[in-house]
Scaffold this motif. Structure first.
Motif, PDB file in Angstrom:
ATOM      1  N   LEU A 253      36.436  68.495  33.171  1.00 38.53           N
ATOM      2  CA  LEU A 253      37.005  67.248  32.677  1.00 38.53           C
ATOM      3  C   LEU A 253      37.786  66.520  33.769  1.00 38.53           C
ATOM      4  O   LEU A 253      37.701  65.301  33.906  1.00 38.53           O
ATOM      5  N   ALA A 254      38.546  67.303  34.545  1.00 39.02           N
ATOM      6  CA  ALA A 254      39.336  66.700  35.615  1.00 39.02           C
ATOM      7  C   ALA A 254      38.441  66.064  36.674  1.00 39.02           C
ATOM      8  O   ALA A 254      38.683  64.936  37.118  1.00 39.02           O
ATOM      9  N   ARG A 255      37.386  66.765  37.087  1.00 39.01           N
ATOM     10  CA  ARG A 255      36.491  66.242  38.120  1.00 39.01           C
ATOM     11  C   ARG A 255      35.788  64.976  37.634  1.00 39.01           C
ATOM     12  O   ARG A 255      35.562  64.041  38.404  1.00 39.01           O
ATOM     13  N   THR A 256      35.432  64.972  36.355  1.00 37.28           N
ATOM     14  CA  THR A 256      34.773  63.802  35.791  1.00 37.28           C
ATOM     15  C   THR A 256      35.720  62.611  35.742  1.00 37.28           C
ATOM     16  O   THR A 256      35.358  61.492  36.107  1.00 37.28           O
ATOM     17  N   ALA A 257      36.947  62.868  35.275  1.00 34.76           N
ATOM     18  CA  ALA A 257      37.917  61.784  35.113  1.00 34.76           C
ATOM     19  C   ALA A 257      38.436  61.258  36.451  1.00 34.76           C
ATOM     20  O   ALA A 257      38.627  60.048  36.618  1.00 34.76           O
ATOM     21  N   VAL A 258      38.652  62.164  37.414  1.00 37.46           N
ATOM     22  CA  VAL A 258      39.185  61.750  38.717  1.00 37.46           C
ATOM     23  C   VAL A 258      38.115  61.025  39.525  1.00 37.46           C
ATOM     24  O   VAL A 258      38.363  59.980  40.127  1.00 37.46           O
ATOM     25  N   GLY A 259      36.918  61.574  39.570  1.00 35.13           N
ATOM     26  CA  GLY A 259      35.807  60.918  40.265  1.00 35.13           C
ATOM     27  C   GLY A 259      36.046  60.711  41.753  1.00 35.13           C
ATOM     28  O   GLY A 259      35.808  59.628  42.289  1.00 35.13           O
ATOM     29  N   ARG A 260      36.456  61.754  42.423  1.00 30.51           N
ATOM     30  CA  ARG A 260      36.701  61.643  43.863  1.00 30.51           C
ATOM     31  C   ARG A 260      35.411  61.842  44.652  1.00 30.51           C
ATOM     32  O   ARG A 260      34.606  62.712  44.338  1.00 30.51           O
ATOM     33  N   ALA A 261      35.231  61.056  45.697  1.00 31.79           N
ATOM     34  CA  ALA A 261      34.017  61.142  46.522  1.00 31.79           C
ATOM     35  C   ALA A 261      34.028  62.411  47.363  1.00 31.79           C
ATOM     36  O   ALA A 261      35.065  62.833  47.874  1.00 31.79           O
ATOM     37  N   ARG A 262      32.868  63.029  47.511  1.00 30.50           N
ATOM     38  CA  ARG A 262      32.727  64.209  48.360  1.00 30.50           C
ATOM     39  C   ARG A 262      32.715  63.793  49.829  1.00 30.50           C
ATOM     40  O   ARG A 262      32.310  62.664  50.155  1.00 30.50           O
ATOM     41  N   PRO A 263      33.101  64.688  50.731  1.00 32.47           N
ATOM     42  CA  PRO A 263      33.066  64.362  52.166  1.00 32.47           C
ATOM     43  C   PRO A 263      31.683  63.946  52.650  1.00 32.47           C
ATOM     44  O   PRO A 263      31.540  62.999  53.418  1.00 32.47           O
ATOM     45  N   LYS A 264      30.644  64.657  52.205  1.00 31.81           N
ATOM     46  CA  LYS A 264      29.295  64.376  52.700  1.00 31.81           C
ATOM     47  C   LYS A 264      28.735  63.058  52.170  1.00 31.81           C
ATOM     48  O   LYS A 264      27.674  62.618  52.624  1.00 31.81           O
ATOM     49  N   SER A 265      29.439  62.444  51.217  1.00 32.03           N
ATOM     50  CA  SER A 265      28.968  61.161  50.687  1.00 32.03           C
ATOM     51  C   SER A 265      29.121  60.043  51.705  1.00 32.03           C
ATOM     52  O   SER A 265      28.473  59.003  51.602  1.00 32.03           O
ATOM     53  N   GLY A 266      30.017  60.256  52.687  1.00 29.37           N
ATOM     54  CA  GLY A 266      30.271  59.232  53.685  1.00 29.37           C
ATOM     55  C   GLY A 266      31.376  58.272  53.301  1.00 29.37           C
ATOM     56  O   GLY A 266      31.784  57.435  54.114  1.00 29.37           O
ATOM     57  N   PHE A 267      31.896  58.415  52.084  1.00 28.05           N
ATOM     58  CA  PHE A 267      32.980  57.543  51.644  1.00 28.05           C
ATOM     59  C   PHE A 267      34.327  58.076  52.121  1.00 28.05           C
ATOM     60  O   PHE A 267      34.444  59.223  52.552  1.00 28.05           O
ATOM     61  N   ASP A 268      35.343  57.253  52.012  1.00 31.32           N
ATOM     62  CA  ASP A 268      36.679  57.629  52.439  1.00 31.32           C
ATOM     63  C   ASP A 268      37.229  58.753  51.573  1.00 31.32           C
ATOM     64  O   ASP A 268      36.814  58.922  50.424  1.00 31.32           O
ATOM     65  N   LYS A 269      38.177  59.493  52.138  1.00 36.62           N
ATOM     66  CA  LYS A 269      38.777  60.609  51.399  1.00 36.62           C
ATOM     67  C   LYS A 269      39.543  60.139  50.169  1.00 36.62           C
ATOM     68  O   LYS A 269      39.801  60.933  49.250  1.00 36.62           O
TER      69      LYS A 269
END
Length: 300
Positions: free
Chosen positions: A169-185
């Motif tokens: 639930l936390a991972r879904t709600a927070v929605g943080r980009a993974r490092p390998k996605s190329g997006f900012d931390k």
């Protein structure tokens, strides 16, 4: 403090968390297969000579009450509990300042990291494998009527239900980009519905630490404990090297797994759920940070 992340509004995307959702669903299905009436009535600790069914009903009832206890604990939080939560969040935020640098450090070893260790780290905490391992531990204790192994299995299963479900639930709600996605931390897309935004916290770390901490608690030998925790570092290490998670994802996941297990452990074995009131606690874990210290500290 029993820290449980349960966002009120959440969903689990089939594409990005199907295995984790299946893991939780299977555990709940197995648990609910025992009639609720029997669970509610089975509060008296059965004798060692009791039938396997009687022991299973007792364990299911203990697990159910411990899960309910953990989920409802935030309602009873006081100032000290909120202070610990604030410390955990603040410490994670501080670690995140160096996430890009640490990610670059770990991912440089992606091509040279031994494949067997990488495979072990990946599969060790996969939900299906975790379910098989935890069920095997409990099943062995149940069939052999070994109370110590049974209670370890109950602790693992109870803790993993709470920690596993809440981290999804936390991972879904927070929605943080993974490092390998190329997006900012600090790129967030809550409820995005894709694997790219499913980084915080690290699910592999949560489950690996939940299993390791539950087992390590049963030993007094510090070297055995250290070996168990060392094995538990392989899943988060492989996730860091493969760019699946930031260091702060792993740090929070480890702290969270420890907190959940300790919460369940205190309820299960310091109440009438099991007769382990006199069990000596060798290590007390706390999350701490200061100007020159940050991390999870074990007090001997």
């Amino acid at each position: 403090m029993c820290l449980i992340f349960l966002p009120i509004l959440s969903f689990v995307s089939k594409k990005r968390a199907s295995s984790s959702a299946l893991f939780v669903l299977v555990l709940f299905t197995v648990f609910l297969s025992v009639p609720f009436g029997s669970i509610a009535q089975q509060r008296t600790k059965p004798a060692d000579s009791s039938s396997v069914w009687t022991l299973a009903k007792y364990d299911a009832g203990s697990s159910f009450r411990s899960i309910t206890h953990a989920v409802t604990r935030p309602i009873h939080w006081k100032g000290e509990d909120f202070a610990k939560l604030g410390g955990l969040i603040a410490g994670t935020a501080i670690i995140s300042l160096g996430d890009r640098q640490t990610s670059n450090f770990f991912t440089q070893y992606q091509d040279s990291y031994p494949q067997p260790l990488d495979d072990y780290g990946f599969y060790y905490a996969k939900p299906v494998n975790f379910l098989i391992a935890s069920a095997s531990i409990y099943g062995f204790g149940l069939l052999t009527k070994n109370e110590a192994v049974r209670k370890t299995g109950v602790l693992i299963i109870s803790s993993s239900v709470v920690a596993g479900y809440s981290q999804i639930l936390a991972r879904t709600a927070v929605g943080r980009a993974r490092p390998k996605s190329g997006f900012d931390k600090y790129a967030f897309e809550p409820f995005a519905g894709t694997q790219e935004y499913f980084s915080f916290p690290s699910g592999h770390t949560v489950l690996a630490v939940t299993m390791a901490h539950s087992i390590a608690k049963q030993f007094d030998n510090i070297w055995i404990k250290s070996g168990i925790y060392a094995i538990a570092t392989l899943p988060p290490l492989s996730r860091l090297i493969n760019g699946e998670h930031w260091l702060s994802d792993v740090a929070f996941g480890a702290a969270y797994g420890i907190i959940v297990v300790d919460c369940m452990d205190r309820f299960l074995f310091n109440t009438d759920a099991y007769s382990y009131k006199d069990r000596d606690k060798k290590i007390a874990w706390n999350f701490t940070f200061s100007s020159n210290q940050i991390g999870v500290v074990g007090t001997f």
